[in-house]
Scaffold this motif. Structure first.
Motif, short mmCIF file in Angstrom:
data_model
loop_
_atom_site.label_atom_id
_atom_site.label_comp_id
_atom_site.label_asym_id
_atom_site.label_seq_id
_atom_site.Cartn_x
_atom_site.Cartn_y
_atom_site.Cartn_z
N ASN A 176 43.43 50.33 38.43
CA ASN A 176 43.10 51.40 38.54
C ASN A 176 42.68 52.41 37.58
O ASN A 176 42.10 53.36 37.80
CB ASN A 176 44.66 52.26 39.11
CG ASN A 176 45.18 51.43 40.38
OD1 ASN A 176 45.59 50.42 40.29
ND2 ASN A 176 44.85 52.27 41.61
N GLU A 213 42.65 55.19 44.34
CA GLU A 213 43.65 54.39 44.97
C GLU A 213 43.25 53.84 46.43
O GLU A 213 42.53 54.52 47.07
CB GLU A 213 44.82 55.22 45.15
CG GLU A 213 46.04 55.43 44.02
CD GLU A 213 47.08 56.08 44.39
OE1 GLU A 213 47.98 55.37 44.57
OE2 GLU A 213 47.19 57.30 44.76
N ASP A 214 43.57 52.53 46.38
CA ASP A 214 43.17 51.83 47.87
C ASP A 214 43.92 50.53 47.71
O ASP A 214 43.77 49.72 46.73
CB ASP A 214 41.92 51.64 47.88
CG ASP A 214 41.34 51.62 49.37
OD1 ASP A 214 41.67 50.53 50.26
OD2 ASP A 214 40.65 52.39 50.12
N PRO A 215 44.73 50.28 48.91
CA PRO A 215 45.33 48.69 48.70
C PRO A 215 44.30 47.53 48.88
O PRO A 215 44.61 46.79 48.59
CB PRO A 215 46.21 48.89 50.20
CG PRO A 215 45.51 49.88 50.95
CD PRO A 215 44.78 50.95 50.13
N ASN A 216 42.90 48.06 49.39
CA ASN A 216 42.09 46.93 49.52
C ASN A 216 41.51 46.74 48.08
O ASN A 216 40.67 47.95 47.74
CB ASN A 216 41.19 46.94 50.47
CG ASN A 216 39.99 46.21 50.66
OD1 ASN A 216 39.23 46.02 49.91
ND2 ASN A 216 40.00 45.28 51.61
N MET A 217 41.31 45.63 47.42
CA MET A 217 40.68 45.82 46.07
C MET A 217 39.23 46.07 46.16
O MET A 217 38.81 46.70 45.16
CB MET A 217 41.13 44.35 45.34
CG MET A 217 40.73 44.25 43.87
SD MET A 217 41.73 45.58 42.91
CE MET A 217 43.39 44.73 43.11
N HIS A 218 38.54 45.72 47.12
CA HIS A 218 37.28 45.83 47.07
C HIS A 218 36.74 47.38 47.23
O HIS A 218 35.69 47.62 46.83
CB HIS A 218 36.47 44.85 48.53
CG HIS A 218 34.78 45.00 48.45
ND1 HIS A 218 34.15 44.71 47.51
CD2 HIS A 218 34.18 45.78 49.40
CE1 HIS A 218 32.71 45.10 47.99
NE2 HIS A 218 32.94 45.94 49.16
N ALA A 219 37.61 47.76 48.10
CA ALA A 219 37.45 49.26 48.61
C ALA A 219 37.65 50.34 47.19
O ALA A 219 36.98 51.19 46.95
CB ALA A 219 38.41 49.77 49.65
N LEU A 220 38.55 49.70 46.50
CA LEU A 220 39.35 50.43 44.99
C LEU A 220 37.94 50.29 44.25
O LEU A 220 37.44 51.21 43.67
CB LEU A 220 40.43 49.54 44.56
CG LEU A 220 40.87 50.12 43.25
CD1 LEU A 220 41.21 51.51 43.29
CD2 LEU A 220 41.98 49.30 42.62
N TYR A 221 37.40 49.12 44.04
CA TYR A 221 36.40 48.92 43.34
C TYR A 221 35.00 49.67 43.44
O TYR A 221 34.32 50.29 42.65
CB TYR A 221 35.97 47.44 42.93
CG TYR A 221 36.98 46.63 42.09
CD1 TYR A 221 38.06 47.36 41.25
CD2 TYR A 221 36.85 45.43 41.93
CE1 TYR A 221 38.90 46.66 40.70
CE2 TYR A 221 37.86 44.48 41.44
CZ TYR A 221 38.88 45.26 40.61
OH TYR A 221 39.73 44.58 39.95
N THR A 222 34.94 49.86 44.81
CA THR A 222 33.58 50.51 45.24
C THR A 222 34.03 52.07 44.96
O THR A 222 32.79 52.98 44.49
CB THR A 222 33.54 50.60 46.83
OG1 THR A 222 33.38 49.06 47.16
CG2 THR A 222 32.51 51.34 47.42
#
Length: 452
Positions: A176, A213-222
């Motif tokens: 994060n 914040e996002d529980p999905n790592m790919h979505a977080l990195y995006t």
């Protein structure tokens, strides 16, 4: 009354202040000067087995380079045949995250004060060729005056780690808080990556939540790559402008530490820290190298367990007043933030007026049916879970301290496993200990707040 102490060189070890996977931190007193310290203790076998020699050496080398009022100070490094001891400044105000969790969010002047201290510290570290690479509120402690103390340089980088392109290439840090260029794994400037993390911290201090914040790592990195976040409505326009310049996905146009220090919002009430002269009173590098040399026997200290004229303790260790107060939330170095449940501790305690041996028996009786193997060593116990959890087997270290005659404090710490599973374990355990517990953790925290 029997008391037990452990002595390492000129230091007497006391209460455990925090414990991680590879190290534990103990309260320590210099018997020659009476000064209090924190000693980080690492097991040599674990260091060698997990190939952590370079990381520990780097942490020590980094802390030798830095002498700043807002950085936890290292005083010396010692070793026995089996352990490494890093003597550190005792920081007694807890983690900055504790303050966020208590207040939900900080007001603008308070957040600015900590941000000023953070930026000044980071700028100083960069001028010494040190890049932290894991800046986050959990690594920001507070001293007794409420001033910031940056800690944990275990992932820091020094100039010799740069490649020919002048960039760093090791992916590290907490997802994060890391910058887009670190995620993309194409090389990054350590200074610019640290500044991004500082921006995330400033946002978190003021908003009471992380911007990305996002529980999905790919979505977080995006989200991080696009700097996709929203400001709370109560942010002032001047702080929003500054954060936008810090959380710039393009490191080439991202604001620098020098530019931040010139910013009008930053400069309100800014006080430059005073520095002591940088005289190197640390051990030389050869002494530090000897610590990791298995063949070397020079400069080794001996860990002595001392006890008053008895072969085994008949009563628990006595907890002195400072150690008692240090178990309160404000002084506890072992709290952990997990967003699923807010502030979740990996350590808890309760008091009891039952005899110490009865407490041990009750814990044993309660833990057994829960699927925990119990190993006893005088007034210390290790509760080892039989089931494999989210992060392996849950292991809980328990120790009973005598606070006053017929009055005991029971300390429970997660040694390994998942923190949320430890939280559930304690709730279930406490049901079986309802006849033993005199005051619960919540009641104790309230009393400690009143003391302070």
């Amino acid at each position: 009354m029997t008391s037990r102490t452990t002595r390492v060189g000129k230091y007497e070890l006391g209460q455990t202040l925090g414990q991680g996977t590879f190290a534990k931190v103990k309260f320590a007193k210099n018997l020659e000067t009476g000064e209090n310290f924190a000693i980080k203790i690492l097991d040599k076998e674990n260091v060698f087995k997990n190939k952590m020699i370079d990381q520990i050496k780097r942490e020590i080398s980094t802390m030798k380079l830095i002498r700043h009022p807002n950085v936890v100070r290292m005083y010396e490094v010692m070793a026995s045949k089996t352990k490494i001891y890093i003597v550190l400044e005792l920081v007694t105000g807890g983690e900055l995250f504790d303050r966020i969790a208590t207040k939900k969010r900080l007001n603008e002047p308070e957040a600015r004060k900590y941000f000023q201290q953070l930026i000044n510290t980071v700028d100083y570290c960069h001028s010494r060729g040190v890049f932290h690479r894991d800046l986050k509120p959990e690594n920001l402690l507070l001293d007794g005056n409420g001033d910031l103390k940056v800690s944990d340089f275990g992932l820091s980088a020094l100039p010799q780690q740069f490649r020919e392109d002048g960039l760093l290439h090791t992916n590290c840090g907490t997802p994060n808080y890391v910058s887009p260029e670190v995620i993309h794994d194409k090389g990054y400037d350590g200074a610019k990556a640290d500044i991004w993390s500082c921006g995330v911290i400033l946002f978190t201090l003021m908003a009471g939540r992380i911007p990305f914040e996002d529980p999905n790592m790919h979505a977080l990195y995006t989200k991080i790559s696009k700097a996709d976040y929203t400001f709370p409505t109560f942010f002032s326009s001047s702080v929003m402008k500054l954060i936008k310049r810090i959380l710039d996905p393009n490191p080439q146009t991202r604001i620098t530490a020098a530019e931040i220090i010139e910013n009008d919002w930053f400069n309100k009430g800014y006080k430059k820290p005073t520095f002591e002269s940088q005289n190197d009173d640390h051990q030389d590098d050869k002494v530090v190298d000897d610590i990791f040399d298995e063949a070397s026997t020079s400069n080794l200290v001996v860990e002595k367990k001392q006890q008053d004229h008895q072969t085994g303790p008949s009563t628990p260790a006595v907890m002195n007043a400072f150690e008692l107060i240090s178990t309160s939330q404000g002084l506890n170095l072992s709290s952990l933030f997990e967003k699923q449940m807010g502030l979740v501790k990996r350590q808890t305690r309760f008091t009891s007026r039952c005899p110490a041996n009865d407490i041990i028996t009750k814990i044993e009786e309660a833990a057994g049916p829960m699927g925990f193997d119990v190993k006893k060593n005088n007034f210390k116990m290790k509760l080892q879970g039989e089931k494999t959890g989210r992060k392996g087997h849950l292991s809980v270290a328990t120790e009973i301290f005598e606070v006053a005659p017929s009055f005991y404090m029971v300390d429970l710490r997660k040694s390994s496993g998942d923190t949320l599973e430890f939280h559930k374990f304690y709730k279930e355990l406490s049901t079986g200990l309802k006849d033993v517990v005199w005051k619960s953790p919540d009641e104790l925290d309230q009393e400690f707040k009143q003391i302070k």
